[in-house]
Design a protein around this motif. Structure first.
Motif, PDB file in Angstrom:
ATOM      1  N   THR A 113      -8.965   2.007   3.536  1.00  0.00           N
ATOM      2  CA  THR A 113      -8.899   1.096   1.894  1.00  0.00           C
ATOM      3  C   THR A 113      -8.765  -0.206   2.580  1.00  0.00           C
ATOM      4  O   THR A 113      -8.153  -0.103   3.277  1.00  0.00           O
ATOM      5  CB  THR A 113      -7.771   1.759   1.862  1.00  0.00           C
ATOM      6  OG1 THR A 113      -7.576   3.022   1.899  1.00  0.00           O
ATOM      7  CG2 THR A 113      -6.585   1.023   0.399  1.00  0.00           C
ATOM      8  N   ALA A 114      -8.953  -0.563   2.065  1.00  0.00           N
ATOM      9  CA  ALA A 114      -9.536  -2.796   1.761  1.00  0.00           C
ATOM     10  C   ALA A 114      -8.552  -3.125   0.902  1.00  0.00           C
ATOM     11  O   ALA A 114      -7.929  -2.155  -0.067  1.00  0.00           O
ATOM     12  CB  ALA A 114     -10.289  -2.946   1.936  1.00  0.00           C
ATOM     13  N   ALA A 115      -7.659  -4.301   0.682  1.00  0.00           N
ATOM     14  CA  ALA A 115      -6.748  -4.775  -0.007  1.00  0.00           C
ATOM     15  C   ALA A 115      -7.745  -6.128  -1.079  1.00  0.00           C
ATOM     16  O   ALA A 115      -8.985  -5.924  -0.534  1.00  0.00           O
ATOM     17  CB  ALA A 115      -5.372  -6.007   0.134  1.00  0.00           C
ATOM     18  N   ASP A 116      -7.268  -5.740  -2.148  1.00  0.00           N
ATOM     19  CA  ASP A 116      -7.780  -7.007  -3.146  1.00  0.00           C
ATOM     20  C   ASP A 116      -7.403  -8.217  -1.971  1.00  0.00           C
ATOM     21  O   ASP A 116      -6.913  -8.923  -1.570  1.00  0.00           O
ATOM     22  CB  ASP A 116      -6.354  -7.872  -4.345  1.00  0.00           C
ATOM     23  CG  ASP A 116      -7.026  -8.608  -5.249  1.00  0.00           C
ATOM     24  OD1 ASP A 116      -7.055  -8.106  -6.352  1.00  0.00           O
ATOM     25  OD2 ASP A 116      -6.720  -9.976  -4.345  1.00  0.00           O
ATOM     26  N   PRO A 117      -8.441  -8.924  -2.285  1.00  0.00           N
ATOM     27  CA  PRO A 117      -8.855 -10.244  -1.403  1.00  0.00           C
ATOM     28  C   PRO A 117      -7.791 -11.636  -1.266  1.00  0.00           C
ATOM     29  O   PRO A 117      -7.052 -12.323  -0.894  1.00  0.00           O
ATOM     30  CB  PRO A 117      -9.805 -11.462  -1.814  1.00  0.00           C
ATOM     31  CG  PRO A 117     -10.737 -10.907  -2.758  1.00  0.00           C
ATOM     32  CD  PRO A 117      -9.743  -9.027  -2.906  1.00  0.00           C
ATOM     33  N   ARG A 118      -7.009 -11.512  -2.482  1.00  0.00           N
ATOM     34  CA  ARG A 118      -6.180 -12.603  -2.244  1.00  0.00           C
ATOM     35  C   ARG A 118      -4.247 -11.467  -2.338  1.00  0.00           C
ATOM     36  O   ARG A 118      -3.462 -12.471  -2.050  1.00  0.00           O
ATOM     37  CB  ARG A 118      -5.816 -12.867  -3.905  1.00  0.00           C
ATOM     38  CG  ARG A 118      -6.572 -13.602  -4.803  1.00  0.00           C
ATOM     39  CD  ARG A 118      -6.494 -12.984  -6.764  1.00  0.00           C
ATOM     40  NE  ARG A 118      -7.192 -11.907  -6.633  1.00  0.00           N
ATOM     41  CZ  ARG A 118      -6.639 -11.406  -7.211  1.00  0.00           C
ATOM     42  NH1 ARG A 118      -6.229 -12.516  -9.127  1.00  0.00           N
ATOM     43  NH2 ARG A 118      -7.224 -10.263  -8.394  1.00  0.00           N
ATOM     44  N   VAL A 119      -4.909 -10.983  -0.924  1.00  0.00           N
ATOM     45  CA  VAL A 119      -3.820 -10.384  -0.569  1.00  0.00           C
ATOM     46  C   VAL A 119      -3.669 -10.938   0.739  1.00  0.00           C
ATOM     47  O   VAL A 119      -4.305 -10.506   1.773  1.00  0.00           O
ATOM     48  CB  VAL A 119      -3.414  -9.465   0.223  1.00  0.00           C
ATOM     49  CG1 VAL A 119      -2.182  -8.651   0.706  1.00  0.00           C
ATOM     50  CG2 VAL A 119      -3.197  -7.802  -1.566  1.00  0.00           C
ATOM     51  N   ASP A 120      -3.614 -12.209   1.408  1.00  0.00           N
ATOM     52  CA  ASP A 120      -4.204 -13.186   2.148  1.00  0.00           C
ATOM     53  C   ASP A 120      -3.640 -12.107   3.285  1.00  0.00           C
ATOM     54  O   ASP A 120      -4.018 -12.684   4.301  1.00  0.00           O
ATOM     55  CB  ASP A 120      -3.049 -14.517   2.390  1.00  0.00           C
ATOM     56  CG  ASP A 120      -4.178 -15.282   1.406  1.00  0.00           C
ATOM     57  OD1 ASP A 120      -4.124 -15.169  -0.035  1.00  0.00           O
ATOM     58  OD2 ASP A 120      -5.277 -15.978   1.426  1.00  0.00           O
ATOM     59  N   LEU A 127       1.337  -1.032   0.018  1.00  0.00           N
ATOM     60  CA  LEU A 127      -0.026   0.036   0.247  1.00  0.00           C
ATOM     61  C   LEU A 127       0.848   1.155  -0.033  1.00  0.00           C
ATOM     62  O   LEU A 127       0.917   2.653  -0.693  1.00  0.00           O
ATOM     63  CB  LEU A 127      -1.587  -0.458   1.060  1.00  0.00           C
ATOM     64  CG  LEU A 127      -2.259   1.217   1.075  1.00  0.00           C
ATOM     65  CD1 LEU A 127      -2.242   1.069   0.181  1.00  0.00           C
ATOM     66  CD2 LEU A 127      -2.390   0.908   2.460  1.00  0.00           C
ATOM     67  N   ARG A 142      -6.445  -9.458   5.003  1.00  0.00           N
ATOM     68  CA  ARG A 142      -8.101 -10.580   5.241  1.00  0.00           C
ATOM     69  C   ARG A 142      -8.145 -10.226   6.199  1.00  0.00           C
ATOM     70  O   ARG A 142      -7.930 -10.156   7.683  1.00  0.00           O
ATOM     71  CB  ARG A 142      -7.792 -11.263   4.299  1.00  0.00           C
ATOM     72  CG  ARG A 142      -9.470 -11.934   4.938  1.00  0.00           C
ATOM     73  CD  ARG A 142      -9.311 -13.407   4.120  1.00  0.00           C
ATOM     74  NE  ARG A 142      -9.175 -13.434   2.929  1.00  0.00           N
ATOM     75  CZ  ARG A 142      -8.496 -14.385   2.618  1.00  0.00           C
ATOM     76  NH1 ARG A 142      -7.522 -14.770   3.484  1.00  0.00           N
ATOM     77  NH2 ARG A 142      -7.577 -14.526   1.229  1.00  0.00           N
ATOM     78  N   GLY A 143      -9.368  -9.412   6.078  1.00  0.00           N
ATOM     79  CA  GLY A 143      -9.829  -8.898   7.722  1.00  0.00           C
ATOM     80  C   GLY A 143      -9.746  -7.765   8.216  1.00  0.00           C
ATOM     81  O   GLY A 143      -9.725  -7.391   9.528  1.00  0.00           O
ATOM     82  N   THR A 144      -9.291  -7.092   7.530  1.00  0.00           N
ATOM     83  CA  THR A 144      -9.486  -5.911   8.267  1.00  0.00           C
ATOM     84  C   THR A 144      -8.518  -4.720   6.965  1.00  0.00           C
ATOM     85  O   THR A 144      -8.875  -4.398   6.009  1.00  0.00           O
ATOM     86  CB  THR A 144      -6.947  -5.741   8.069  1.00  0.00           C
ATOM     87  OG1 THR A 144      -6.105  -5.730   6.968  1.00  0.00           O
ATOM     88  CG2 THR A 144      -6.626  -6.937   9.260  1.00  0.00           C
ATOM     89  N   LEU A 145      -9.032  -3.474   7.763  1.00  0.00           N
ATOM     90  CA  LEU A 145      -8.717  -1.986   7.084  1.00  0.00           C
ATOM     91  C   LEU A 145      -7.041  -1.170   7.697  1.00  0.00           C
ATOM     92  O   LEU A 145      -7.096  -1.057   8.817  1.00  0.00           O
ATOM     93  CB  LEU A 145      -9.843  -1.102   7.333  1.00  0.00           C
ATOM     94  CG  LEU A 145     -11.038  -1.617   6.398  1.00  0.00           C
ATOM     95  CD1 LEU A 145     -12.252  -0.842   7.532  1.00  0.00           C
ATOM     96  CD2 LEU A 145     -11.243  -2.225   5.184  1.00  0.00           C
TER      97      LEU A 145
END
Lengths: 654, 654
Positions: free
Chosen positions: A540-547, A309, A550-553
């Motif tokens: 801001t969230a991330a692409d779900p493939r950024v394991d 990011l 996950r579950g964070t902002l």
């Protein structure tokens, strides 16, 4: 310099009315946009002006001091004196730090004209020149008694890498002060390189790319086509397994796949960005659209899948390398400061070549959140790597000792491998050249800071003054100080995050969608264009493939990534205790950005895995101030994180 | 052997009526539980019997073949012949692989009595013995012309490490076949070590712990107290910065903090587990409760914060080391096979010392999901590391070439650093010794497999037969084949995950809570205790501080961790496309465990971060078969993951 412009090509062409090449780090003969040199843009205030001032007042002297005390400058004296290299100081690439300091000094002297700095620069050049052998060879680590033979370790020796930095220093000096002794040292060395590694020479490359862009730049300054040809040879050879296999694999130094065929940046992140920069430079001189397209394709994949990011690149500590796609763990982020510098260099070259705002977006993101994160506010301590999640309190580095590549929670004054201080120094010293460009029609402003921009266009001279306190607020006023009678175009970048921006031109208020907004007309002195960028903090969230996130902002504000530090938590609790309330938007308050959430009490079960329970938001309610990531660890040891967990994820019953 | 039993201690004491020390890898003089040797436990069927058979039929020969073809065995011949070491094959620690093979052969010969194997073992011992110098020194990598001097590189030389493995081989041979030439080689070398590194000798240690447990074991076999004393010296010296600083820091080889003071395992995971094993061995001989408590404390913290769901240890590729607390990324799991072996050794020793089921729980978890994951079903290819998330399809390793430490998606036949094949071989060859123990009152069954267990107790001889097809089903029948007239205790471990287990004793059905269940009475031949373990597959979540797996669930079934592989997805889609439906419980079906979810189409945005959108469960509905993690990659290249994302996490709008 011989500028070879090709008029029968419809694609990029260098335009605008500049007669002399600009005093800037990258001056392509053919490009969509023309760089503006040190004489054309001045940063007059704001955080970047502070950085430039600190760089001049503190960092350059700090670096010179450490180069002297570590004996890395003394290596040149010893070599000149014919002393044995047996007790040579520093690593095999330490010469490069002197060259990067020279480059930084050259840009800074070009900016300030400071005669004392000029004298210091000349004194170092004299010591370097004295160490050059009669045939042009220059290295303190090879080729003399007690050291290995010349070119005997292309994989790890860094001889050509060091010369690349030498050439970039020579180019900077030539563009800011005219050809002098340093340029002569460069051309003598470059002539030797062309002889030794030319078409009939050693058919290999340096384990660390750098000489490729440097040779193209040296060609631009000298007009010597053999340098361009040598850069081409180095670029085309690599990828054909010309270097030996190493523990990390040949991808480490991009010798796995030819640059025209690769799909993504891989291996050592600094090596990868430097090499790609050289490829863009070559393409810009030769009109090689295929090569340029290959780099663009790799850049796109890298930005979409392998970039933090912050703009940081490289997630592997083992080999300072890119990880696989979407492997971007905050707590093992390598995000080397120098890879940030390399990424800025690459994106800037692509911006000149293609003119698209996305490249300037990444330049801005990386400057604010990687390059600016590296050095302390004092300009005398540095992060080598830039983690996005600090789990343990670090120890305060000894201000009087160099440390290894530090991944600690506090900045160190110097490193055994000390590439970042000098890389930061040369970037800040030439920072104004990243602010704006020109083309036939007008001027493009890419980065927002209080500044003056003045250049000659085909229609006549255009002088602009930028008034802003960005990124504190989002209002950017572009005041016309002088303009041609005929219409010119003033283009302002609208960052990718700036949905809802507007451009006000007198009575006219227009929506300015992310990308850029251009106003083409005849301007009158005193007229003002006002770009309003929405700067309210945002989740801001991330692409779900950024394991890993996950579950964070994360929270961003304008170009700045924010973070939470334990020093800002009640009782200095650990940042990992914080759970973010995603239903309450972050808000600007005095002293930072406030978010809301909970501090949970973390049980410590005997086994950290178990039956899932819904992730509630138990814990003490808190409001927390976030600050720019680049400023973290300025207040002492702290735990820190950028990505904050939100409730809802199942977790082990405890 | 002199068994020193202290009768005035109330804590651990070796009990039961065994006259001869058991033929087992760890035989403490003082302990809560007494190990049962090869003659006392036989695995008669099921997957572990298959592993032992494959180990004997394939792995031992495979290892011997590779040691020969790589020249690592030939090094001994060259040393014996006085040849120069200049062209010596292999790394500095390659001798240890021969010793580990000897240890594996010794246990296997003890199990099978195979005379052909005995002859092969003797032949190798003869070659090793021939290389020993008159004063007892033994190494093919140091101390002869063309190699560095003896003990000249304690940080990296591995001389004492290799001798440790030699001693463990000698101990295995002595316990299974009586003292022979190999034990003589060992004592000659050990005597030299005591002389060189004794109280008046070199006040340092080996960079790789291993000789510590080996010296204690050699003491147990020979009764030579100087070996025990030397182990104590090595253990007490470490942690006081007796080794040089290295790039990874002194924590790498546990020389940062004395073992009595450390809070958690850290640094190189194999080194850490071997060292701690030696400390438990020392404590068991000296009654040093403080030392034992220190190791227990470190083990608890390590299991609670630094262990993968599989039992795997080590999350750093750079230094094969433990990461910080809760840094357990599946996709960068190192989880070295040998660290799994080391963890089993440590947990087993703690089980003997303390008797608590939690240690046997970790032994089981690690055996099923790390040690058994390393080798292929064929026993001739191996994972060096055990990732929990394979993102890219690997390439098939060349069956005819050694590879570096492989982190690929397929098992390789041999490695430049080839510690795992031999470590797995010696573990499987002695696997039956992990099944059960005894104490004064009776027998404890820790691992469930078809087996016979027979030992002499103070009350008389007890013979049990275990009938089960665990872990396929959870029914474990313990049939009494012979029992004393007086009451004895039969204790069965109830794994930590086995909530709802029951024990049936004739008409009596009891709840058997996790931990263990003991039945104390006079038994009659033919009576059966039936332990029913609930084996339905289950979802498992992680502690919220394991950031890398937030918003995911794993699926376990009994002791086995399951995984999804792309070969089991429709169209061989990437495993990262799968989203798990956490509302539908996993279910046993023919051929695996079925879960339900969705296959999402993954957009590839230009920038992978953006405004959060709720994480819906869009995509094609699918049912997917999961299989045991240990079996992954047996069907060719595949992407794979253990932790499966569930809907609900916010993600970037795409």
């Amino acid at each position: 310099m011989t500028v070879t412009t090709t008029t029968d090509r419809t694609a990029p062409s260098s335009t605008g009315a500049a007669v002399n090449p600009p005093a800037a780090p990258v001056v392509p003969s053919l490009s969509r946009l023309r760089p503006l040199g040190i004489g054309e843009v001045t940063i007059t205030g704001g955080p970047w002006a502070t950085r430039q001032a600190t760089n001049a007042a503190a960092t350059l002297g700090h670096v010179e001091h450490w180069l002297e005390r570590e004996g890395w400058l003394g290596n040149f004296d010893a070599t000149a004196a014919g002393a044995s290299g047996a007790d040579r100081a520093g690593r095999e690439f330490s010469d490069s730090e002197t060259y990067k300091l020279l480059e930084a000094m050259a840009w800074e002297h070009g900016r300030s004209g400071d005669p004392e700095l000029d004298a210091r620069l000349r004194a170092i050049v004299a010591r370097v020149a004295a160490a050059q052998q009669p045939d042009g060879y220059l290295s303190t680590a090879f080729g003399r008694p007690g050291t290995p033979e010349r070119w005997s370790d292309l994989e790890w020796g860094h001889e050509l890498y060091c010369l690349g930095h030498l050439f970039q220093a020579g180019v900077a000096r030539a563009r800011t002060a005219g050809p002098d002794e340093l340029l002569e040292v460069c051309t003598r060395a470059a002539d030797l390189v062309c002889e030794v590694f030319g078409p009939q020479g050693i058919p290999s490359v340096c384990g660390h790319p750098e000489i490729e862009p440097a040779l193209v730049e040296l060609y631009r300054v000298t007009g010597q086509r053999r340098y361009l040809e040598q850069a081409r040879l180095f670029l085309e050879r690599r990828g054909h397994q010309v270097l030996a296999e190493v523990e990390f694999g040949r991808a480490y130094f991009q010798d796995d796949v030819p640059i025209r065929e690769a799909d993504v940046l891989r291996g050592h992140a600094v090596r990868a960005t430097y090499l790609s920069s050289g490829a863009v430079d070559l393409a810009a001189e030769t009109g090689d659209e295929e090569l340029l397209a290959a780099v663009v394709r790799q850049w796109e994949a890298t930005v979409a899948r392998r970039t933090y990011l912050t703009g940081g690149m490289g997630s592997r500590h083992q080999d300072e390398a890119f990880g696989e796609d979407f492997v971007l763990p905050p707590d093992r982020a390598y995000s080397e400061t120098c890879a940030g510098v390399g990424s800025v260099q690459l994106a800037w070259r692509l911006l000149l070549a293609r003119g698209e705002a996305r490249y300037a977006d990444l330049v801005e993101r990386t400057l604010y959140n990687v390059v600016d994160a590296g050095p302390s506010a004092s300009g005398t301590a540095f992060f080598y790597t830039n983690t996005l999640h600090q789990r343990v309190l670090g120890t305060v580095p000894d201000a009087d000792h160099a440390v290894p590549r530090a991944a600690s929670s506090l900045r160190a004054p110097w490193f055994a491998v000390s590439c970042c201080p000098t890389n930061v120094a040369r970037t800040f010293a030439s920072l104004q050249t990243l602010v704006a460009t020109a083309d036939e029609d007008g001027v493009q402003v890419h980065q927002y800071a209080p500044a003056t921009i003045a250049t000659d266009l085909p229609a006549g001279r255009l002088e602009l003054r930028v008034v802003t306190d960005y990124p504190h607020t989002g209002r950017v006023e572009v005041v016309v100080e002088r303009a041609p009678a005929d219409p010119v175009a003033v283009t302002l970048r609208v960052p990718g995050w700036a949905t809802g921006a507007t451009l006000t031109d007198g009575e006219d208020v227009r929506e300015a969608a992310p990308g850029s907004v251009t106003t083409t007309r005849a301007f009158t002195t005193g007229e003002v264009l006002v770009l309003d960028l929405p700067l309210q903090p945002r989740f801001t969230a991330a692409d779900p493939r950024v394991d890993a996130v996950r579950g964070t902002l994360a929270v961003e504000r304008g170009p700045q990534v924010l973070c939470v530090e334990s020093v800002d938590l009640p009782g200095e609790r650990h940042v990992d205790d914080l759970v973010l309330d995603p239903t309450r938007a972050p808000e600007d308050v005095e002293g930072g950005v406030r978010v809301h959430g909970w501090l949970r009490q973390q049980a410590d079960p005997a086994w950290p895995y178990g039956e899932p329970t819904p992730g509630g938001a138990a814990g003490e309610q808190v409001s927390v101030l976030l600050h720019p990531y680049a400023d973290w660890a300025e207040r002492g040891p702290s735990t820190m994180r950028v990505f904050l967990p939100v409730p809802g994820a199942p977790s082990a019953a405890s």
